[in-house]
Design a protein around this motif. Structure first.
Motif, PDB file in Angstrom:
ATOM      1  N   THR A 105      33.912  25.058  12.936  1.00 22.04           N
ATOM      2  CA  THR A 105      34.292  25.230  11.611  1.00 22.04           C
ATOM      3  C   THR A 105      35.305  24.968  11.012  1.00 22.04           C
ATOM      4  OG1 THR A 105      36.086  27.540  11.331  1.00 22.04           O
ATOM      5  CG2 THR A 105      36.654  25.636  13.319  1.00 22.04           C
ATOM      6  N   HIS A 106      35.902  25.057  10.480  1.00 21.95           N
ATOM      7  CA  HIS A 106      37.032  24.343   8.834  1.00 21.95           C
ATOM      8  C   HIS A 106      35.943  23.677   8.114  1.00 21.95           C
ATOM      9  CE1 HIS A 106      39.615  22.570   6.832  1.00 21.95           C
ATOM     10  NE2 HIS A 106      41.080  23.143   8.038  1.00 21.95           N
ATOM     11  N   ILE A 107      34.543  24.316   7.580  1.00 23.70           N
ATOM     12  CA  ILE A 107      33.916  23.650   6.962  1.00 23.70           C
ATOM     13  C   ILE A 107      33.870  24.006   5.331  1.00 23.70           C
ATOM     14  CG2 ILE A 107      31.361  24.425   5.973  1.00 23.70           C
ATOM     15  CD1 ILE A 107      31.109  25.828   8.859  1.00 23.70           C
ATOM     16  N   SER A 108      33.273  23.094   4.693  1.00 26.65           N
ATOM     17  CA  SER A 108      33.889  22.837   3.192  1.00 26.65           C
ATOM     18  C   SER A 108      32.218  23.124   2.654  1.00 26.65           C
ATOM     19  CB  SER A 108      33.706  21.721   3.107  1.00 26.65           C
ATOM     20  OG  SER A 108      33.382  20.860   2.582  1.00 26.65           O
ATOM     21  N   HIS A 109      32.832  23.655   1.200  1.00 29.17           N
ATOM     22  CA  HIS A 109      31.232  23.218   0.597  1.00 29.17           C
ATOM     23  C   HIS A 109      30.450  22.159   0.195  1.00 29.17           C
ATOM     24  CE1 HIS A 109      33.068  21.974  -3.907  1.00 29.17           C
ATOM     25  NE2 HIS A 109      33.400  21.374  -2.780  1.00 29.17           N
ATOM     26  N   LYS A 110      30.796  20.688   0.773  1.00 35.06           N
ATOM     27  CA  LYS A 110      30.284  19.901   0.403  1.00 35.06           C
ATOM     28  C   LYS A 110      28.996  19.571   1.942  1.00 35.06           C
ATOM     29  CE  LYS A 110      33.531  17.437  -1.869  1.00 35.06           C
ATOM     30  NZ  LYS A 110      34.789  16.068  -1.991  1.00 35.06           N
ATOM     31  N   LEU A 111      29.400  20.417   3.554  1.00 36.06           N
ATOM     32  CA  LEU A 111      28.979  20.673   4.416  1.00 36.06           C
ATOM     33  C   LEU A 111      26.843  20.389   3.832  1.00 36.06           C
ATOM     34  CD1 LEU A 111      28.433  20.351   7.207  1.00 36.06           C
ATOM     35  CD2 LEU A 111      28.970  21.917   7.554  1.00 36.06           C
ATOM     36  N   GLY A 112      27.385  21.715   2.779  1.00 28.08           N
ATOM     37  CA  GLY A 112      25.709  22.614   2.407  1.00 28.08           C
ATOM     38  C   GLY A 112      25.669  24.343   3.530  1.00 28.08           C
ATOM     39  N   LEU A 113      24.543  24.044   2.523  1.00 27.39           N
ATOM     40  CA  LEU A 113      24.185  26.106   2.922  1.00 27.39           C
ATOM     41  C   LEU A 113      23.949  25.996   4.504  1.00 27.39           C
ATOM     42  CD1 LEU A 113      20.924  26.510   0.249  1.00 27.39           C
ATOM     43  CD2 LEU A 113      23.496  27.580  -0.679  1.00 27.39           C
ATOM     44  N   HIS A 114      24.583  27.650   4.574  1.00 26.63           N
ATOM     45  CA  HIS A 114      24.747  27.482   6.351  1.00 26.63           C
ATOM     46  C   HIS A 114      23.021  27.036   7.017  1.00 26.63           C
ATOM     47  CE1 HIS A 114      26.116  29.895   9.592  1.00 26.63           C
ATOM     48  NE2 HIS A 114      25.329  30.003   9.900  1.00 26.63           N
ATOM     49  N   ASN A 154      36.325  21.518  14.144  1.00 26.47           N
ATOM     50  CA  ASN A 154      35.437  21.309  12.869  1.00 26.47           C
ATOM     51  C   ASN A 154      34.385  20.132  12.535  1.00 26.47           C
ATOM     52  OD1 ASN A 154      37.976  19.084  11.701  1.00 26.47           O
ATOM     53  ND2 ASN A 154      37.842  19.296  14.293  1.00 26.47           N
ATOM     54  N   ALA A 155      33.860  20.619  11.560  1.00 25.49           N
ATOM     55  CA  ALA A 155      32.848  19.656  11.271  1.00 25.49           C
ATOM     56  C   ALA A 155      33.356  19.772   9.651  1.00 25.49           C
ATOM     57  CB  ALA A 155      32.040  20.367  11.648  1.00 25.49           C
ATOM     58  N   LEU A 156      34.112  18.757   8.766  1.00 26.31           N
ATOM     59  CA  LEU A 156      33.782  19.649   7.313  1.00 26.31           C
ATOM     60  C   LEU A 156      33.171  19.065   6.520  1.00 26.31           C
ATOM     61  CD1 LEU A 156      36.483  19.906   5.468  1.00 26.31           C
ATOM     62  CD2 LEU A 156      36.732  17.695   4.812  1.00 26.31           C
ATOM     63  N   GLN A 157      32.333  17.977   6.568  1.00 29.59           N
ATOM     64  CA  GLN A 157      31.821  17.529   5.503  1.00 29.59           C
ATOM     65  C   GLN A 157      30.464  16.561   6.358  1.00 29.59           C
ATOM     66  OE1 GLN A 157      34.154  16.787   2.845  1.00 29.59           O
ATOM     67  NE2 GLN A 157      33.674  14.454   3.370  1.00 29.59           N
ATOM     68  N   LYS A 158      29.418  16.084   5.301  1.00 25.19           N
ATOM     69  CA  LYS A 158      28.450  15.213   5.855  1.00 25.19           C
ATOM     70  C   LYS A 158      29.091  13.481   5.738  1.00 25.19           C
ATOM     71  CE  LYS A 158      23.967  17.724   5.917  1.00 25.19           C
ATOM     72  NZ  LYS A 158      22.885  17.863   5.238  1.00 25.19           N
ATOM     73  N   THR A 159      30.490  13.322   4.692  1.00 27.01           N
ATOM     74  CA  THR A 159      29.958  12.076   4.704  1.00 27.01           C
ATOM     75  C   THR A 159      31.506  11.867   5.081  1.00 27.01           C
ATOM     76  OG1 THR A 159      30.786  12.826   2.346  1.00 27.01           O
ATOM     77  CG2 THR A 159      28.796  12.187   2.242  1.00 27.01           C
ATOM     78  N   SER A 160      32.391  10.787   5.052  1.00 26.60           N
ATOM     79  CA  SER A 160      33.336  10.341   6.393  1.00 26.60           C
ATOM     80  C   SER A 160      34.435  11.229   5.371  1.00 26.60           C
ATOM     81  CB  SER A 160      33.244   9.496   5.533  1.00 26.60           C
ATOM     82  OG  SER A 160      34.672   7.797   6.408  1.00 26.60           O
TER      83      SER A 160
END
Length: 254
Positions: free
Chosen positions: A222-231, A191-197
């Motif tokens: 996987t388990h990606i949020s909209h805060k991660l950025g554009l694919h 899982n890699a949710l987002q860039k911030t903690s």
């Protein structure tokens, strides 16, 4: 072995209801993410890890016609809410669905889906065989499944290794003993949710570091949020051998 990502989004999915950020408005199909789940086909064995709220749509989109078992990583709703939709498989296969999970996971499912386990069942409810697992390896129709204990903040979660495929979602800590279980895998999912903690999920940077530690030939997030950025943008930032998964992505292992 064939692996299909049924969903790669976090608990709210992507797009998020009411959000107008560029990710949620993106027209790239890879930015449309159902809740996290994966289908694994090993020879004749067909199994799913987690049945989230989008399970019905995922089964229809992936054209899964046979399902032999469900394995649960943990008891959160975004991983269990679709269990009712195993009913067509009960009907087609004329047997109970084996459902594997830790004791606390099965207890939670029995509360949320009490009608499935009632002594007097309403006609047509799902038919389930609840099978308790712990951290010991178990088999499904002769295929070995090895649990990988991880932590989701303070909640114990299980990842799973099947052959050279290891799958871990909802984690922000993987102990050394579990790292040792994963090592040697050809494909690892993290899982890699987002860039911030975040309190209970790996950030992108943390997931990259863990991927390097695990050393698989290919790692998929996987388990990606909209805060991660554009694919399309995030994919180009990743080191060699590390990728963003997306809904519908299919992988194969000999």
């Amino acid at each position: 072995m064939k692996i299909t990502f049924l969903g790669t989004g976090t608990s709210q999915g992507v797009p998020v209801i009411g959000c107008s950020c560029e990710i949620c408005k993106s027209l790239d199909f890879r930015d449309k993410r159902f809740r996290t789940s994966v289908h694994v086909q090993v020879g004749e064995l067909s199994l799913v890890i987690d049945t989230g709220p989008d399970f019905r749509a995922q089964m229809l989109r992936s054209k899964v016609k046979k399902l032999d078992a469900v394995i649960f990583t943990h008891e959160h709703k975004d991983h269990t809410a679709g269990l009712d939709d195993i009913r067509p498989f009960n009907f087609m296969q004329q047997k109970d669905m084996p459902v594997f999970g830790r004791k606390q996971v099965l207890e939670q499912i029995k509360q949320e889906f009490s009608y499935i386990f009632a002594s007097k069942k309403y006609p047509g409810v799902p038919q389930v065989e609840a099978i308790e697992i712990d951290e010991a390896a178990f088999s499904i129709e002769g295929i070995q499944v090895t649990p990988i204990p991880v932590m989701h903040y303070k909640l114990p979660v299980l990842g799973f290794r099947i052959g050279d495929f290891s799958y871990i979602t909802d984690a922000n800590d993987i102990p050394q003993t579990s790292i040792d279980l994963v090592r040697g895998s050809e494909i690892v999912v993290l899982n890699a949710l987002q860039k911030t903690s975040h309190i209970s999920h790996f950030t992108l940077e943390e997931a990259i570091d863990m991927a390097k530690t695990l050393g698989a030939k290919n790692t998929y997030f996987t388990h990606i949020s909209h805060k991660l950025g554009l694919h399309s943008e995030v994919e180009n930032e990743l080191p060699e051998g590390i990728h963003l998964a997306y809904d519908g992505l299919e992988l194969s292992l000999p």
